[in-house]
Design an enzyme around this catalytic site. Structure first.
Site, PDB file in Angstrom:
ATOM      1  N   ASN A  39      86.468  -0.084  52.676  1.00 16.69           N
ATOM      2  CA  ASN A  39      87.831  -0.446  53.079  1.00 16.69           C
ATOM      3  C   ASN A  39      88.046   0.216  54.435  1.00 16.69           C
ATOM      4  OD1 ASN A  39      90.542  -0.784  53.493  1.00 16.69           O
ATOM      5  ND2 ASN A  39      91.209   0.507  51.779  1.00 16.69           N
ATOM      6  N   LYS A  60      90.482  -0.043  56.395  1.00 12.90           N
ATOM      7  CA  LYS A  60      91.892   0.273  56.685  1.00 12.90           C
ATOM      8  C   LYS A  60      92.252  -0.199  58.098  1.00 12.90           C
ATOM      9  CE  LYS A  60      91.622   3.820  53.190  1.00 12.90           C
ATOM     10  NZ  LYS A  60      92.074   5.087  52.658  1.00 12.90           N
ATOM     11  N   HIS A  92      96.509  -1.661  47.140  1.00 12.43           N
ATOM     12  CA  HIS A  92      96.048  -0.340  47.581  1.00 12.43           C
ATOM     13  C   HIS A  92      97.233   0.628  47.610  1.00 12.43           C
ATOM     14  CE1 HIS A  92      94.390   2.874  50.001  1.00 12.43           C
ATOM     15  NE2 HIS A  92      93.203   2.422  49.636  1.00 12.43           N
ATOM     16  N   GLU A 133      98.082   2.780  49.653  1.00  8.80           N
ATOM     17  CA  GLU A 133      98.771   2.882  50.955  1.00  8.80           C
ATOM     18  C   GLU A 133      99.787   1.755  51.114  1.00  8.80           C
ATOM     19  OE1 GLU A 133      95.185   3.152  53.258  1.00  8.80           O
ATOM     20  OE2 GLU A 133      94.842   5.153  52.433  1.00  8.80           O
ATOM     21  N   GLU A 165      91.650   4.418  42.018  1.00 11.67           N
ATOM     22  CA  GLU A 165      91.758   5.308  43.174  1.00 11.67           C
ATOM     23  C   GLU A 165      92.899   6.303  42.956  1.00 11.67           C
ATOM     24  OE1 GLU A 165      89.864   3.382  46.907  1.00 11.67           O
ATOM     25  OE2 GLU A 165      91.993   2.947  46.894  1.00 11.67           O
ATOM     26  N   GLY A 205      91.398  10.080  51.171  1.00 11.76           N
ATOM     27  CA  GLY A 205      91.435  10.637  52.526  1.00 11.76           C
ATOM     28  C   GLY A 205      91.698  12.132  52.562  1.00 11.76           C
ATOM     29  N   SER A 256      87.631   9.610  48.568  1.00  8.26           N
ATOM     30  CA  SER A 256      86.701  10.590  49.132  1.00  8.26           C
ATOM     31  C   SER A 256      85.283  10.458  48.579  1.00  8.26           C
ATOM     32  CB  SER A 256      87.243  12.023  48.957  1.00  8.26           C
ATOM     33  OG  SER A 256      88.469  12.162  49.643  1.00  8.26           O
TER      34      SER A 256
HETATM   35  P1  13P Z   1      88.644   7.597  51.438  1.00  7.13           P
HETATM   36  O1  13P Z   1      87.246   7.220  51.000  1.00  7.13           O
HETATM   37  O2  13P Z   1      88.772   7.752  52.922  1.00  7.13           O
HETATM   38  O3  13P Z   1      89.186   8.737  50.650  1.00  7.13           O
HETATM   39  O4  13P Z   1      89.556   6.331  51.083  1.00  7.13           O
HETATM   40  C1  13P Z   1      89.476   5.793  49.823  1.00  7.13           C
HETATM   41  C2  13P Z   1      90.244   4.520  49.825  1.00  7.13           C
HETATM   42  O5  13P Z   1      91.455   4.516  49.949  1.00  7.13           O
HETATM   43  C3  13P Z   1      89.490   3.275  49.708  1.00  7.13           C
HETATM   44  O6  13P Z   1      90.335   2.201  49.461  1.00  7.13           O
END
Ligand code: 13P
Length: 258
Positions: A13, A15, A101, A103, A173, A179, A219
């Site tokens: 992803n 982002k 997601h 976010e 997740e 992150g 992560s």
């Molecule tokens: P990270 O791997 O950067 O923690 O992000 C995970 C994520 O949100 C994947 O959709």
């Protein structure tokens, strides 16, 4: 549960990262990493910003890399300034889409109800959905992780048929692990993926639950992928930061071959 019945899916992803030129560069670097290697043990997907979709699909042609979007609107068309419909994505050849997601839930007002609407619209258009669920740190501390992910999963799948479940991947997740460099332990990941699998079994059947790919995300990186992917209920990964570096992403792909 027999993990051997499910193919691992390793999805990046990206982002809000990478201009089209940078995106092509990254795809070429991933292609160079996997060149000549046996990566048949997992499906490889990169979910990228809308403007990168066409150049990334072009660059990925002839390789095992599949391409996805990071969101989709639920209406077929209309007065939704700034949005993209499922048929727009399929028209350009996009295969996958991330929905729900954290976010999007946190910053853009996404709710379980809109996640459900988007999921149904995407599946009806023939997209494969990577449906994200996960608890916040506060919810984990309150001891309501299982209830939270169960509710998110149930509402997201309202009206989704058993046949359509073949095109649904669920990504667990934990919000506190995204992150942050804080990974859920492999046991925590396995436990919650199992909770989700039981929800799918209750909604459909144990056969559907056994066939559904459930990823862990948060992560995941080159170092911890082996252990996380070794768990019986963890069928792949949804990877943010580490998917932006070709060698790291390849290390996770290679951990999924075992
Ligand atoms: P990270 O791997 O950067 O923690 O992000 C995970 C994520 O949100 C994947 O959709």
């Amino acid at each position: 549960m027999n993990k051997a019945t499910r193919k691992a899916v390793i999805a990046g992803n990206w982002k809000m990262n990478k201009t089209p030129a940078e995106a092509v560069e990254l795809i070429n670097a991933i292609k160079a990493e996997i060149e000549g290697k046996d990566v048949s043990g997992c499906e490889i997907v990169t979910c990228v910003p809308y403007v990168d979709l066409v150049p990334v699909m072009e660059a990925a042609k002839g390789s095992p890399i599949k391409v996805g979007a990071e969101n989709v609107h639920f209406a077929a068309s209309g007065a939704y300034t700034g949005e993209i419909s499922a048929s727009m994505l399929t028209a350009i050849g996009v295969e996958y889409v991330i929905i729900g997601h954290s976010e999007r839930r946190q910053y853009f007002g996404e709710t379980d109800v809109t996640v459900n609407l988007r999921t149904k619209a995407a599946l009806e258009a023939g997209l494969k959905v990577i449906l994200c669920v996960g608890e916040t740190l506060e919810q984990r501390e309150q001891g309501i992780t299982d209830e939270t992910v169960s509710l998110q999963t149930k509402v997201a799948l309202l009206g989704v048929t058993e046949e359509q479940m073949k095109n649904v991947i669920i990504a667990y997740e934990p919000v506190w692990a995204i992150g942050t460099g804080k990974t859920a332990t492999s046991d925590q990941a396995d436990e919650v993926c199992d909770v989700i699998r039981n929800v799918v079994a209750a909604l459909y059947s144990s056969a559907v639950a056994e066939a559904t790919t459930i990823q862990y995300g948060g992560s995941m990186n080159a170092k911890n992928a082996d252990e996380l992917l070794g768990k019986v209920n963890v069928d792949g990964g949804l990877i943010g930061g580490a998917s932006l570096k070709a060698p790291d992403f390849y290390a996770i792909i290679s951990a999924a071959q075992k």
